[in-house]
Design an enzyme around this catalytic site. Structure first.
Site, short mmCIF file in Angstrom:
data_model
loop_
_atom_site.label_atom_id
_atom_site.label_comp_id
_atom_site.label_asym_id
_atom_site.label_seq_id
_atom_site.Cartn_x
_atom_site.Cartn_y
_atom_site.Cartn_z
N TRP A 1 -1.27 29.83 59.41
CA TRP A 1 -2.68 30.12 59.16
C TRP A 1 -2.85 30.85 57.83
O TRP A 1 -2.06 31.73 57.47
CB TRP A 1 -3.23 31.00 60.29
N ASN B 1 -6.29 32.61 55.54
CA ASN B 1 -7.71 32.75 55.20
C ASN B 1 -7.85 33.65 53.98
O ASN B 1 -7.19 33.38 52.97
CB ASN B 1 -8.59 33.13 56.40
N ASP B 2 -8.67 34.67 53.99
CA ASP B 2 -9.13 35.33 52.77
C ASP B 2 -8.01 35.67 51.78
O ASP B 2 -6.99 36.26 52.16
CB ASP B 2 -9.82 36.65 53.12
N PHE C 1 -5.88 43.61 57.65
CA PHE C 1 -7.03 42.85 57.15
C PHE C 1 -7.08 42.92 55.62
O PHE C 1 -6.19 43.46 54.97
CB PHE C 1 -8.32 43.40 57.77
N GLU D 1 -18.96 40.58 53.91
CA GLU D 1 -17.52 40.78 53.81
C GLU D 1 -17.06 40.66 52.37
O GLU D 1 -17.77 40.15 51.51
CB GLU D 1 -16.77 39.75 54.67
#
Length: 502
Positions: free
Chosen positions: A24, A26-27, A83, A209
């Site tokens: 995976w 993402n950002d 995060f 975000e």
């Protein structure tokens, strides 16, 4: 993983865009140029292709196209997920993490505390540091360093501020559910003092975000500098789902003041098209910029996906690519200040064979014309038109039979469209098959587009980067035709140049 060849089981693996080997993604976060390399860190599940076990993956590049994978940089544990955040080069060792004359890289990230931990349900800001140039990291023993006792306080972007009020670190982070960007300052990266809050403003159709704040000269004039605040939101984009917006204004070392706010407080749904968007497409999210880029350039990259359908993408074990890297400038357009974005990279580096196709000025009649010799799956297409009588005209990429992604201009509406309703595999999610629009202005009587076509995406840079649209597409392997079309009359093609990379 970069420039991976498509196979019968993985035909959507991009050639021009970064993607992970089988996990995976993402950002993007922690972006920095250091010791001759661009470091791309990103949200990563090292153990699977689902949004879980969030840690910081790591890749480096010298040309912003070919990337080298490295071991996971900062790993989740039983107490916290890692995060998004940022990295700074602490040249003066203000943090005290340096050792034996080596200045540290310091990562400022959000600790998302897990059930059973002492701070269960809290998101707070923490530190890690590296003394080997960003390849191995140690978490600070006294984390977190900034805790508001909030469940949605995240995504710190930190930079060094030098101004009339002094020299110190500035953090921009979000209270996601409140549509607010919060600013703090610090002398040592460990102790933080509240400065100010920006927002809500403009687009507030979804949580805020991944903010960023940076200065740029207007029209290249170093004596005329403005600050740009970017913030991403999900959902609430101009064509649905995830997107990023920006504000232009001033920053005095404590407060950002926007000169481009359209709506104070919660958004007016009827004014969505008036806001300033980083990208009008469906698949450009969590965009942030690199720290310390050479020559003071402002370079940005985004996650090429949309939270509406990310978990259903028809890819193999890997999930999601990154966008191309873009250079941002501020330009005066129509008497207003706008971000202009241009793609950056040595794309020829991804292919051992590069070929070209050219078409001189010609009239495109009503209908669709397939271009013999122009077919391809990984291409850069530069095209210019002078509008004629046509109601709509444009180009179809990754075409074959009834398949194709249509990128067109509607002059009377002042609109650019990307139609992916027949782009290939679209039925994996009800929100994917879409026709998306963006405003476009005629420049010196012409419309100019630069398209980057990859195995699962199209990125459009219109009118020299004044407008961009980024869209995922999942065509059949045999759908590789390029066509020109015109509706309701003819139009004039000024020039067409296609660079084939694979």
């Amino acid at each position: 993983m970069t420039a991976a060849a498509a196979t019968t089981t993985d035909i959507f693996r991009p050639a021009l865009h970064y993607s992970t080997g089988g996990t995976w993604l993402n950002d993007p976060n922690g972006l920095i140029f250091h010791d001759g390399a661009y470091h791309l860190y990103y949200q990563n599940n090292p153990f699977g292709s689902e949004h879980a076990n969030l840690s910081w993956g790591h890749a480096t590049s010298t040309d912003l196209v070919s990337w080298t994978d490295h071991p996971v940089a900062i790993v989740c544990d039983e107490n916290e997920d890692i995060f998004s955040g940022s990295i700074v080069f602490d040249r003066q060792n203000t943090s005290g993490f340096g050792k034996d004359g080596t200045a540290p890289l310091v990562a400022i990230y959000t600790s998302a505390y897990k059930p059973g931990s002492m701070l269960e349900g809290i998101q707070a800001q923490s530190l890690a540091y590296s003394l080997d140039g960003g390849y191995t990291w140690s978490k600070y023993a006294e984390n977190p360093v900034l805790d508001r006792r909030s469940a949605d306080f995240r995504d710190p972007k930190v930079f060094r501020y030098e101004g009339d009020t002094g020299s110190y670190w500035v953090m921009v982070a979000v209270e996601a559910q409140d549509f607010q960007v919060l600013l703090y300052k610090s002398r040592d990266l460990r102790n933080w003092e509240y400065l100010s809050t920006f927002g809500p403003a403009n687009a507030t159709g979804g949580i805020w975000e991944c903010p960023d704040l940076f200065p740029l000269p207007i029209d290249g004039d170093p004596e005329n500098v403005k600050w740009v605040l970017t913030v991403n939101l999900n959902p609430g984009g101009p064509n649905g789902g995830s997107a990023g917006q920006y504000f232009v204004g001033d920053f005095d070392g404590a407060t950002f003041t926007s000169a481009t706010t359209v709506t104070e407080g919660l958004q007016d749904p009827d004014r969505l098209g008036e806001y300033q968007w980083l990208d009008w497409g469906r698949d450009y999210y969590a965009a942030v910029s690199f720290s310390d880029a050479p020559e003071g350039r402002r370079l940005m990259i985004a996650w090429m996906n949309n939270w509406q359908y990310v978990n259903e993408l028809p890819t193999a074990s890997w999930r999601s690519p990154m966008s191309l890297v873009r250079e941002l400038t501020l330009q005066t357009i129509g008497g207003e200040t706008h971000l202009v974005q241009q793609p950056v990279g040595d794309w020829a580096a991804v292919s051992a064979s590069v070929s070209n196709f050219n078409l001189p000025e010609t009239t495109i009649p009503a209908g669709t014309t397939i271009l013999d010799g122009a077919a391809g799956t990984v291409q850069r297409i530069d095209i210019s038109w002078t509008p004629g009588a046509a109601e709509e005209f444009g180009v179809v990429v990754r075409g074959g039979g009834s398949q194709g992604t249509r990128i067109g201009i509607r002059p009377a509406e002042g609109t650019m469209v990307v139609d992916r309703r027949e782009s290939g595999h679209t039925d994996f999610h009800e929100a994917f098959a879409s026709i998306d629009t963006a405003p476009i202005r005629l420049v010196e009587g012409q419309y100019q587009l630069t398209l980057f076509v990859d195995r699962c995406s199209v990125e459009v840079f219109a009118q020299g980067g004044q407008v961009t649209m980024t869209e995922l597409v999942f065509p059949s392997l045999t759908s590789n035709d390029v066509s020109l079309y015109s509706v309701g009359g003819s139009t004039t093609l000024n020039s067409l140049h296609i660079t084939q990379y694979a």
